[in-house]
Design a protein around this motif. Sequence first.
Motif, short mmCIF file in Angstrom:
data_model
loop_
_atom_site.label_atom_id
_atom_site.label_comp_id
_atom_site.label_asym_id
_atom_site.label_seq_id
_atom_site.Cartn_x
_atom_site.Cartn_y
_atom_site.Cartn_z
N LEU A 76 -9.01 -8.02 -0.98
CA LEU A 76 -8.72 -8.24 0.43
C LEU A 76 -8.70 -6.90 1.16
N PRO A 77 -9.02 -6.89 2.45
CA PRO A 77 -8.99 -5.62 3.19
C PRO A 77 -7.62 -4.93 3.13
N ALA A 78 -6.56 -5.69 3.06
CA ALA A 78 -5.22 -5.12 3.04
C ALA A 78 -4.62 -5.10 1.63
N SER A 79 -5.49 -5.11 0.62
CA SER A 79 -5.00 -5.07 -0.76
C SER A 79 -4.38 -3.71 -1.08
N ALA A 80 -3.30 -3.76 -1.80
CA ALA A 80 -2.63 -2.55 -2.30
C ALA A 80 -2.07 -2.90 -3.66
N LEU A 81 -2.98 -3.13 -4.59
CA LEU A 81 -2.55 -3.52 -5.93
C LEU A 81 -1.86 -2.35 -6.63
N PRO A 82 -0.74 -2.62 -7.27
CA PRO A 82 -0.03 -1.57 -8.00
C PRO A 82 -0.58 -1.41 -9.41
N VAL A 83 -1.80 -0.90 -9.49
CA VAL A 83 -2.52 -0.75 -10.76
C VAL A 83 -2.93 0.71 -10.90
N GLU A 84 -2.45 1.36 -11.93
CA GLU A 84 -2.65 2.80 -12.11
C GLU A 84 -4.12 3.20 -12.07
N SER A 85 -5.00 2.46 -12.73
CA SER A 85 -6.42 2.82 -12.78
C SER A 85 -7.04 2.99 -11.40
N LEU A 86 -6.50 2.31 -10.41
CA LEU A 86 -7.06 2.39 -9.06
C LEU A 86 -6.69 3.69 -8.35
N TYR A 87 -5.73 4.43 -8.89
CA TYR A 87 -5.21 5.61 -8.19
C TYR A 87 -5.38 6.92 -8.94
N VAL A 88 -5.73 6.87 -10.20
CA VAL A 88 -5.90 8.11 -10.95
C VAL A 88 -7.30 8.65 -10.71
N PRO A 89 -7.44 9.96 -10.72
CA PRO A 89 -8.76 10.56 -10.48
C PRO A 89 -9.74 10.27 -11.62
N SER A 90 -10.99 10.19 -11.24
CA SER A 90 -12.06 10.08 -12.24
C SER A 90 -12.32 11.48 -12.79
N LEU A 91 -13.27 11.58 -13.69
CA LEU A 91 -13.63 12.89 -14.23
C LEU A 91 -14.11 13.83 -13.13
#
Length: 193
Positions: A76-91
């Motif tokens: 959803l446009p206003a999604s803010a899932l509390p999932v670590e993978s979505l917020y940690v940097p990639s390589l």
Amino acid sequence: MMRAEAFTVLSWCFAPIGREEWEAATNAQTWTEFLTFLGSETDPSAQRDAALGHLAVPPTYEEKTRFAARHFTGGLPASALPVESLYVPSLAGQACGEYCREPALYMRDLAASLGLEIPAAFAAYPDHLSIELDMAAFLCAANSDYARDFAAQRFGWLADYAARLKSLNANASFYVAAIEVLQCVIDAWCKDR
């Protein structure tokens, strides 16, 4: 209230739980004990005090369910899932917003090594904040030193998540406060190492 119980209550703030569990967690006596514990486990600061103020009156079950439907649902446009993978940097150093990355694999492997099962509802994202908090609670009961190491390693993404919650055009102050107090608890706890 003990640290493990506080982690469980914080977990429930972000998890899809039933009315009975939420109302038991937020009844006046339990919630007061929860807030007292959080206040006693953190260093005094203006941020902590403001966050505790926003937590003073928890949402009703209906309010929590409505907020979750709008913001804790993916796609959803206003999604803010509390999932670590979505917020940690990639390589490459950028948050890439993809599920099932290193944090998810780590949590899946850790749970398996401890003989625990990730609930089916969280199979796609075992690095959901509620699962990580439940793991911290479990580890507190099993081995406090390991639990502290786990907390120090797993919750570095919370500032980015709080920023995402703040960016919503919604009243997310309760959830932002929960994250900010959690950060204060972890910082104070890990400082004692």
